[in-house]
Structure formats: C-alpha cells, structure tokens
Design a protein around this motif. Structure first.
Motif, PDB file in Angstrom:
ATOM      1  N   TYR A   1       0.911   5.873  -1.128  1.00 17.09           N
ATOM      2  CA  TYR A   1       0.343   7.081  -1.731  1.00 17.09           C
ATOM      3  C   TYR A   1       1.452   7.732  -2.545  1.00 17.09           C
ATOM      4  O   TYR A   1       2.563   7.931  -2.054  1.00 17.09           O
ATOM      5  CB  TYR A   1      -0.167   8.055  -0.669  1.00 17.09           C
TER       6      TYR A   1
ATOM      7  N   LYS B   1       4.656   5.639   2.289  1.00 15.94           N
ATOM      8  CA  LYS B   1       4.183   4.330   2.731  1.00 15.94           C
ATOM      9  C   LYS B   1       3.453   4.488   4.062  1.00 15.94           C
ATOM     10  O   LYS B   1       3.741   5.393   4.847  1.00 15.94           O
ATOM     11  CB  LYS B   1       5.366   3.371   2.908  1.00 15.94           C
ATOM     12  N   LYS B   2       2.509   3.562   4.332  1.00 25.22           N
ATOM     13  CA  LYS B   2       1.780   3.597   5.588  1.00 25.22           C
ATOM     14  C   LYS B   2       2.730   3.382   6.754  1.00 25.22           C
ATOM     15  O   LYS B   2       3.668   2.596   6.679  1.00 25.22           O
ATOM     16  CB  LYS B   2       0.698   2.524   5.612  1.00 25.22           C
TER      17      LYS B   2
ATOM     18  N   ASP C   1       0.839  -1.192   0.000  1.00 22.14           N
ATOM     19  CA  ASP C   1       0.000   0.000   0.000  1.00 22.14           C
ATOM     20  C   ASP C   1       0.877   1.247   0.000  1.00 22.14           C
ATOM     21  O   ASP C   1       1.938   1.275   0.622  1.00 22.14           O
ATOM     22  CB  ASP C   1      -0.911   0.014   1.223  1.00 22.14           C
TER      23      ASP C   1
ATOM     24  N   THR D   1      -4.670   0.925  -1.439  1.00 18.59           N
ATOM     25  CA  THR D   1      -4.882   0.268  -0.158  1.00 18.59           C
ATOM     26  C   THR D   1      -5.306  -1.173  -0.408  1.00 18.59           C
ATOM     27  O   THR D   1      -5.329  -1.638  -1.539  1.00 18.59           O
ATOM     28  CB  THR D   1      -5.944   1.012   0.673  1.00 18.59           C
TER      29      THR D   1
ATOM     30  N   GLU E   1      -4.473   7.016   5.775  1.00 18.31           N
ATOM     31  CA  GLU E   1      -3.652   6.653   6.911  1.00 18.31           C
ATOM     32  C   GLU E   1      -2.363   7.440   6.868  1.00 18.31           C
ATOM     33  O   GLU E   1      -1.891   7.835   5.811  1.00 18.31           O
ATOM     34  CB  GLU E   1      -3.342   5.163   6.900  1.00 18.31           C
ATOM     35  N   GLN E   2      -1.779   7.709   8.047  1.00 21.02           N
ATOM     36  CA  GLN E   2      -0.574   8.512   8.123  1.00 21.02           C
ATOM     37  C   GLN E   2       0.563   7.861   7.364  1.00 21.02           C
ATOM     38  O   GLN E   2       0.940   6.749   7.651  1.00 21.02           O
ATOM     39  CB  GLN E   2      -0.179   8.678   9.600  1.00 21.02           C
ATOM     40  N   PRO E   3       1.127   8.529   6.337  1.00 20.94           N
ATOM     41  CA  PRO E   3       2.183   7.897   5.545  1.00 20.94           C
ATOM     42  C   PRO E   3       3.553   8.060   6.143  1.00 20.94           C
ATOM     43  O   PRO E   3       3.807   8.959   6.925  1.00 20.94           O
ATOM     44  CB  PRO E   3       2.081   8.650   4.227  1.00 20.94           C
TER      45      PRO E   3
ATOM     46  N   GLU F   1      -3.758   6.689  -4.230  1.00 24.99           N
ATOM     47  CA  GLU F   1      -3.593   5.939  -2.983  1.00 24.99           C
ATOM     48  C   GLU F   1      -4.038   4.497  -3.215  1.00 24.99           C
ATOM     49  O   GLU F   1      -5.177   4.242  -3.604  1.00 24.99           O
ATOM     50  CB  GLU F   1      -4.422   6.572  -1.865  1.00 24.99           C
TER      51      GLU F   1
END
Length: 374
Positions: free
Chosen positions: A95, A264-265, A93, A182, A331-333, A180
């Motif tokens: 962004y 990245k997450k 996953d 996921t 989600e916070q990358p 993004e």
C-alpha cells in the motif's frame, strides 16, 4: 533522482524537466514541484564556442517527420531511480500513499503520483499504475489508471481507468492519494476511501503486476501542456499552455507534497520465543534429545528450582496499537524501505518508510507516460 529535458513529446507536452531549486525544493517540511514559464535557455554552441540563449523547444514525430514545437515551461519529476539505476522499488503486495495539494489556478497543469515496473519493459510491458492524474482546469478531475500491454498489439496500452470522487478542494487543501496492490487486484483510495478497483481478471493481455520481482518505481511530477488536458468531450482549450503562461510566472504553480509512505503486508505470524518452562507438556513427536526426564509427569508437579515468573505463553503478546492512518488497507501493513518525500508520524502498528532524499540526476524516463494511451 530526477528526469531531464522534454518528456513525452508525442503527447505535445510543453515542459522541460530540471533539477533546479526553482523547480524542485524542500521547504517548511514539504516537497515543492513548481512549474514556471521559462521560454529560453542557455546552450553551448560547439561551432562558435560560446554560450548562446535559445528558445526552449521539443521535437516529436508526425507522419514520419520530425516536428519541432515551442515548449516554454520548466518543471520537475522526482523518482526513485537515477542514471545509476533503480534506487528503490516496491515488490510484491503493498500500500502506497501520498499527501498532496495540487497546483492552484494553473489550468494547463497535469500533475501525477504514479509508478512503473522495473522489469518487462519497454512500456507498457513493465506495467504502470497512476495513483492519480489531475487536470488543472478542473479541480475535481482525478483519474486513476493501470496500463498493461494490449492484446495483439503489446506496444500499445490496455488501459483501465476510473475517477476518484472528491469535493473539488484538491487545489486548496491537502488530500491523501493511495493505492493498494494485492494478489488479485489494484485498488485506489482518496482520503482513505476506496474509489476505483482494477481486478486482474479484467486485464486481457499480459499482466506484469503478477510478477513478484517486478518492483514498482515511484514518481511525482507536474507537466504543463499536452493532449491529456483535453476534456472527455474533446475540448482542447488547455492543451496548449502558452495562452495561460501568466499562471506560471512569478512564483509559478506548485504541487506540494507533505509525505509519501509505503507499507508492506505483515508476515502471517512471528515464532514464539523459546523460554524454558519448569514442567512443559510433552510434545506429540518427541525430539531426539528430550530436554526433560522421560518419567510420566506427576499429577501436581513442583519444579526442583521454582521459577518466580509464570511460563511465557506460546503466542507473543501483541504490541500496543497506535492510531491508524487515513486509508485502511485490507491487511495490516508493515513498513517497507524508504519512499520519496517528507516523513510524518506513523500509522497503526507500522512504521512508515523514511523519506527518500533526492538522488543523483537521471536520464529522461523512456516510454512510460502517466495515464494516457499512446
């Protein structure tokens, strides 16, 4: 790395990719991908053993016959692979975002920011994500797509596409284009606003995006000419770019890239540091070699050697936050490895991937075609 020569002649594109500074360069902190009208080239003739000037052409197959046609434009594709293999790909996953100004007054330009998988090929078995594709004759036309194998005919594409709503300033102003990925969908962003979503549940054939090891190779390019430039109603006015060659003379038509960033997450949590405490609470499951006496803890304990500082809390103190980027992934990358193009300041609690310098020359991309069903 770069792509070379004709690209996707099946769609009647009229572009030769090069790595010439006339077509691809970094200046003033930006990456310039420039399309030029360049109808001839120099080629070595083995028979005469001389350099000769010849017309630029490409060859496609029609009804089983080879057809040569005029392709008098040059441009460039920058990608995170070269002839030695993949230099960088995004796995799992992520962004990804690029800040770009599209070519102005270039009606037959087809500019793209896109990715293709490094496994599962040939196309579309490896999967393709087009963060955006533009049509030069319409500054408001921005198409986002996914391409995966079509059920029952996996050599063809199952395409899911949508439009990114905008104000029509894509050729005069910079905008951010993001995607993004996921576990259950791919979402497309323009200036941080989600504009199109492809849910994995809607993909009927094989889904290569579910393979965590199928890393995505990044690409930026500008094509001139081709059937993608037809209107949705079937108008083919700008498919043949030769009548609009004046738009590509002189300085040419440039796609200007400010940066490309990949995030990245974040991991679920980092373990707390191990810090000795004077009188820690006993654990529910004592270790085989306890560090403390087994006597019960006194009601008001006082360490033999008092420590001036208070015990470190179990959870680490979060780092101060920094300004958030334009897009807002779910989600916070956290930053991944480098992506191509030029770096600018980092967004929230993450550090963007460093700029990828252009690598050694690449072979032309096989099969993958941004945003068009072959």
């Amino acid at each position: 790395g770069y792509a070379y020569g004709c690209f996707d002649p099946a769609l009647k594109t009229q572009t030769h990719y090069t790595d010439s500074p006339e077509n691809v360069r970094v200046a003033d902190g930006n990456l310039y991908i420039t399309a030029l009208y360049s109808p001839t080239r120099v080629k070595w003739n083995k028979e005469t053993r001389k350099m000769e000037t010849i017309d630029r052409t490409c060859t496609r197959t029609e009804n089983g016959q080879k057809v040569t046609y005029s392709a008098p434009f040059t441009s460039a594709m920058v990608q995170t692979k070269d002839d030695n293999g993949v230099k960088y790909s995004i796995k799992g996953d992520f962004y990804a975002e690029a800040r770009i100004k599209l070519p102005e007054n270039a009606p037959s330009s087809w500019s793209s920011f896109w990715t293709t998988g490094e496994k599962g090929g040939p196309w579309p078995g490896n999967g393709e994500v087009d963060v955006f594709e533009s049509k030069g004759w319409d500054a408001s036309y921005l198409q986002a797509n996914t391409h995966t194998p079509r059920p029952g005919n996996p050599s063809k594409s199952e395409q899911h596409h949508g439009q990114l709503a905008n104000d029509g300033t894509t050729q005069t102003q910079f905008h951010t284009y993001g995607v993004e990925k996921t576990g259950d969908k791919i979402a497309f962003y323009l200036d941080g606003v989600p504009s199109h979503v492809v849910n994995y549940a809607d993909i009927k054939g094989t889904n290569p995006f579910l393979d965590e090891d199928n890393g995505m190779i990044l690409r930026l390019n500008q094509i001139v000419g081709g059937t993608f430039l037809a209107s949705d109603s079937g108008d083919t006015t700008y498919v043949d770019a030769i009548p609009y060659k004046d738009a590509y003379t002189g300085a040419g038509a440039s796609m200007v890239v400010d940066y490309v960033r990949v995030y990245k997450k974040a991991a679920s949590a980092d373990p707390a540091p191990v810090v000795p405490a004077p009188t820690p609470e006993p654990t529910t499951e004592p270790t085989t070699e306890p560090a403390l006496p087994t006597d019960p803890k006194p009601a008001d304990p006082t360490p033999a050697n008092p420590t001036p500082a208070e015990p470190t809390p179990a959870d680490p103190t979060p780092a101060p936050e920094t300004p958030a980027p334009a897009p807002a992934p779910t989600e916070q990358p956290t930053p991944e490895s480098p992506a191509p193009a030029v770096e600018t300041p980092a967004p929230s609690a993450t550090t963007p991937a460093p700029t990828v310098e252009p690598a050694a020359p690449a072979n032309p991309t096989e099969g993958a075609t941004p945003g068009t069903d072959v």
